[in-house]
Each structure stands twice: as structure tokens, then as C-alpha cells.
Design a protein around this motif. Structure first.
Motif, PDB file in Angstrom:
ATOM      1  N   TYR A 158       0.823  -1.204   0.000  1.00 50.68           N
ATOM      2  CA  TYR A 158       0.000   0.000   0.000  1.00 50.68           C
ATOM      3  C   TYR A 158       0.858   1.256   0.000  1.00 50.68           C
ATOM      4  CZ  TYR A 158      -4.715  -1.912   0.428  1.00 50.68           C
ATOM      5  OH  TYR A 158      -5.917  -2.527   0.182  1.00 50.68           O
ATOM      6  N   LYS A 159       1.000   1.819  -1.182  1.00 53.01           N
ATOM      7  CA  LYS A 159       1.676   3.099  -1.374  1.00 53.01           C
ATOM      8  C   LYS A 159       0.734   3.984  -2.176  1.00 53.01           C
ATOM      9  CE  LYS A 159       6.483   1.457  -1.315  1.00 53.01           C
ATOM     10  NZ  LYS A 159       6.262   0.031  -0.978  1.00 53.01           N
ATOM     11  N   ALA A 160       0.394   5.140  -1.626  1.00 54.33           N
ATOM     12  CA  ALA A 160      -0.511   6.083  -2.291  1.00 54.33           C
ATOM     13  C   ALA A 160       0.270   7.343  -2.646  1.00 54.33           C
ATOM     14  CB  ALA A 160      -1.689   6.421  -1.390  1.00 54.33           C
ATOM     15  N   PHE A 161      -0.033   7.912  -3.800  1.00 51.25           N
ATOM     16  CA  PHE A 161       0.723   9.053  -4.314  1.00 51.25           C
ATOM     17  C   PHE A 161      -0.210  10.121  -4.849  1.00 51.25           C
ATOM     18  CE2 PHE A 161       2.826   5.046  -5.219  1.00 51.25           C
ATOM     19  CZ  PHE A 161       4.100   5.234  -4.723  1.00 51.25           C
ATOM     20  N   ARG A 162       0.230  11.371  -4.795  1.00 52.48           N
ATOM     21  CA  ARG A 162      -0.383  12.370  -5.648  1.00 52.48           C
ATOM     22  C   ARG A 162      -0.186  11.913  -7.089  1.00 52.48           C
ATOM     23  NH1 ARG A 162      -0.899  17.570  -3.782  1.00 52.48           N
ATOM     24  NH2 ARG A 162      -1.806  17.887  -5.832  1.00 52.48           N
ATOM     25  N   GLY A 163      -1.237  11.997  -7.885  1.00 51.58           N
ATOM     26  CA  GLY A 163      -1.178  11.470  -9.244  1.00 51.58           C
ATOM     27  C   GLY A 163      -0.082  12.077 -10.095  1.00 51.58           C
ATOM     28  N   ASP A 164       0.160  13.387  -9.957  1.00 53.03           N
ATOM     29  CA  ASP A 164       1.171  14.028 -10.805  1.00 53.03           C
ATOM     30  C   ASP A 164       2.577  13.564 -10.447  1.00 53.03           C
ATOM     31  OD1 ASP A 164       0.971  15.328  -8.331  1.00 53.03           O
ATOM     32  OD2 ASP A 164       1.672  17.231  -9.116  1.00 53.03           O
ATOM     33  N   ILE A 165       2.780  13.096  -9.226  1.00 56.17           N
ATOM     34  CA  ILE A 165       4.100  12.609  -8.824  1.00 56.17           C
ATOM     35  C   ILE A 165       4.391  11.262  -9.473  1.00 56.17           C
ATOM     36  CG2 ILE A 165       5.493  11.799  -6.874  1.00 56.17           C
ATOM     37  CD1 ILE A 165       4.062  13.842  -5.138  1.00 56.17           C
ATOM     38  N   ILE A 166       3.494  10.298  -9.319  1.00 55.85           N
ATOM     39  CA  ILE A 166       3.780   8.952  -9.795  1.00 55.85           C
ATOM     40  C   ILE A 166       3.726   8.871 -11.319  1.00 55.85           C
ATOM     41  CG2 ILE A 166       1.416   8.053  -9.659  1.00 55.85           C
ATOM     42  CD1 ILE A 166       4.747   6.275  -8.681  1.00 55.85           C
ATOM     43  N   ARG A 167       2.875   9.662 -11.962  1.00 60.29           N
ATOM     44  CA  ARG A 167       2.832   9.621 -13.422  1.00 60.29           C
ATOM     45  C   ARG A 167       4.063  10.272 -14.055  1.00 60.29           C
ATOM     46  NH1 ARG A 167      -2.894  10.018 -12.453  1.00 60.29           N
ATOM     47  NH2 ARG A 167      -2.791  12.284 -12.277  1.00 60.29           N
ATOM     48  N   ASN A 168       4.739  11.146 -13.322  1.00 59.82           N
ATOM     49  CA  ASN A 168       5.945  11.790 -13.829  1.00 59.82           C
ATOM     50  C   ASN A 168       7.220  11.037 -13.469  1.00 59.82           C
ATOM     51  OD1 ASN A 168       5.726  14.416 -15.327  1.00 59.82           O
ATOM     52  ND2 ASN A 168       4.290  14.820 -13.667  1.00 59.82           N
ATOM     53  N   MET A 169       7.101   9.993 -12.663  1.00 56.05           N
ATOM     54  CA  MET A 169       8.287   9.259 -12.242  1.00 56.05           C
ATOM     55  C   MET A 169       8.813   8.366 -13.357  1.00 56.05           C
ATOM     56  SD  MET A 169       8.870   6.797  -8.920  1.00 56.05           S
ATOM     57  CE  MET A 169       8.432   8.108  -7.774  1.00 56.05           C
ATOM     58  N   ILE A 170      10.123   8.391 -13.575  1.00 57.82           N
ATOM     59  CA  ILE A 170      10.781   7.499 -14.527  1.00 57.82           C
ATOM     60  C   ILE A 170      11.137   6.221 -13.778  1.00 57.82           C
ATOM     61  CG2 ILE A 170      12.749   7.176 -16.063  1.00 57.82           C
ATOM     62  CD1 ILE A 170      12.912  10.260 -16.262  1.00 57.82           C
ATOM     63  N   ILE A 171      10.469   5.131 -14.115  1.00 59.74           N
ATOM     64  CA  ILE A 171      10.648   3.866 -13.404  1.00 59.74           C
ATOM     65  C   ILE A 171      11.520   2.935 -14.233  1.00 59.74           C
ATOM     66  CG2 ILE A 171       9.465   1.868 -12.417  1.00 59.74           C
ATOM     67  CD1 ILE A 171       7.015   3.716 -12.018  1.00 59.74           C
ATOM     68  N   LYS A 172      12.633   2.502 -13.655  1.00 61.59           N
ATOM     69  CA  LYS A 172      13.617   1.712 -14.397  1.00 61.59           C
ATOM     70  C   LYS A 172      13.848   0.314 -13.842  1.00 61.59           C
ATOM     71  CE  LYS A 172      16.368   5.705 -15.947  1.00 61.59           C
ATOM     72  NZ  LYS A 172      17.733   6.302 -15.943  1.00 61.59           N
TER      73      LYS A 172
END
Length: 249
Positions: A158-172
């Protein structure tokens, strides 16, 4: 007010996926449920297609082949539209009934990111592997040393985020590396991070648990790499401004 997106990575979860979706549609503030079927071969795909015809909130995305949890989450995040985005596993180790409590600090504009901790205050928790408990404690401690934030449960689902933070994250990262990577990156961004206590209904390996020793060893490398060798600019497509982090939903 429909503002919550739930991302559900699913791989061979035919025994629980229907119950998970039926519970998620009852969650307050639900906007959408984005399930990423990560190449399931046990009938999960067919169940999801049936569920999609029953619930308008449900969007199903299929990976042709199994790519791992992090890849499924990456796909799911980019499909979300909600002001708040939370991760839900498809195996019922975590109860959707607790989601509202997890996102409450974001709704109250106190947090940008919230982790549901299995250790902050002991609620209902199935007694399982001591080795997993110690591994989690060690990885959390090591992560905290590098990030300088005092999280108690870095490996929580369970990790919740502001939407603009997680959608802008570069996940590698790959496999189960998301938990470590995202922690390093929200710490670099200096997000307001909160924890809330949650229950945990764990599974045994015989019941379908998938994480193993290899994932733990990989997590140690990810802690080092994403904290020391991945800069803030390399972590996000565009940096959310401090003003946007603090705005009221």
C-alpha cells in the motif's frame, strides 16, 4: 468526489481477482480501477474480461508475456487519471477496506505520499515467515540509511501518491524493485511522506506467494543505485513544483 485511481498488477490470481475487484468498487472516491494482467496463464485474463463488462470503473490492460510487478505498475500508472493513485495487490494480502485510511493524509492535504505500514502499529497480521520479517526489517533499515527518512515498512504494497508525482516518475527497476526505487525517488523530491498502520493477511508459498531470496538481493543493489547513482532529474520526466505538491485537492 471521484478522484482515486487504483492500480492492480495481476499475475495468475484467478482465485482472488474477482473478490479484489468487487471490494475495490466499494471504496469511497473511486474513479477507476486499472488492472494490468501481466501475462497470466491460469484463467485470470478471462475473469478480468468478464469483470470489465460488469463494472464501468474497471479498465483492463494485458501484457502478452509476464514482465514482473514493476513493469505492470509502470503500465498501470500511465493509464491513470486520478488525483490520487494507490497500488493494490491482486492476492488479498491487503484489504481494500483500509484504502480510505491510507489516502486520508493526502485528502487532508498533509501528505504527498502515504505508505501503509504493517509494523507501525500492529493490527491484524498473519504470523508467517520470520526470515521474511527480518529481510524486510533489514531492507527498510538500509533504505532509510540512504534516504534519511524514517519509514518503517519500505516493502509494503500500500503506497498512495499524488497522481502528478507517480505519473511523472521514470521507473527503471525490474521484478519487485519498485518498492525500493519509488522510496528513493520520493525522498529525493522531498515529498511529504506519511505512514498509517494497516493489517496484513499474508500468503505462504504454497498459497501463491512469489517474492524470494533473489528479489531481496536485487533490492540491496537497487537501494545503492537509486540513492547514489540516480539524480533527481533522472528520476522524473518533469519535476512537480513545490506549489503543486502543496495544493489542495
Amino acid at each position: 468526489m471521484k478522484l482515486l485511481s487504483v492500480v492492480v498488477p495481476a499475475y495468475n490470481e484467478k482465485l482472488t481477482i474477482r473478490v479484489v475487484i468487487e471490494e475495490l468498487v466499494k471504496v469511497p472516491n473511486i474513479l477507476e480501477i486499472v488492472v494490468v494482467n501481466d501475462g497470466s496463464t491460469d484463467g485470470t485474463r478471462e475473469i478480468l474480461e468478464q469483470l470489465a463488462s460488469e463494472y464501468s470503473e474497471l479498465e483492463v490492460i494485458h501484457h502478452l508475456h509476464n514482465k514482473g510487478k514493476t513493469a505492470a505498475l509502470k503500465t498501470g500508472f500511465q493509464a491513470t487519471r486520478g488525483d490520487i493513485v494507490i497500488v493494490q495487490d491482486a492476492d488479498l494480502e491487503y484489504s481494500p477496506q483500509e484504502i480510505q485510511n491510507v489516502i486520508e493524509p493526502i485528502l487532508d492535504n498533509k501528505a504527498d505520499v502515504v505508505y501503509g505500514s504493517r509494523f507501525l502499529v500492529r493490527k491484524a497480521a498473519r504470523v508467517l515467515y520470520f526470515s521474511h520479517y527480518m529481510a524486510n526489517k533489514f531492507l527498510t533499515f538500509l533504505s532509510d540509511v540512504f534516504t534519511n527518512v524514517n519509514i518503517t515498512d519500505v516493502e509494503t504494497c500500500y503506497k498512495a501518491f499524488r497522481g502528478d508525482i507517480i505519473r511523472n516518475m521514470i521507473i527503471k527497476s525490474k521484478g519487485f524493485g519498485f518498492e525500493i526505487e519509488v522510496t528513493a525517488k520520493v525522498a529525493k523530491l522531498k515529498c511529504r511522506i506519511y505512514e498509517v498502520p494497516i493489517s496484513y493477511y499474508g500468503r505462504t508459498y504454497e498459497e501463491g506467494k512469489k517474492i524470494g531470496l533473489k528479489d531481496g538481493i536485487q533490492a540491496i543493489w537497487y537501494i545503492i543505485y537509486f540513492n547514489l547513482f540516480c539524480s533527481l532529474k533522472q528520476s522524473f520526466y518533469s519535476l512537480p513544483s513545490q506549489k503543486s505538491l502543496a495544493k489542495t485537492i
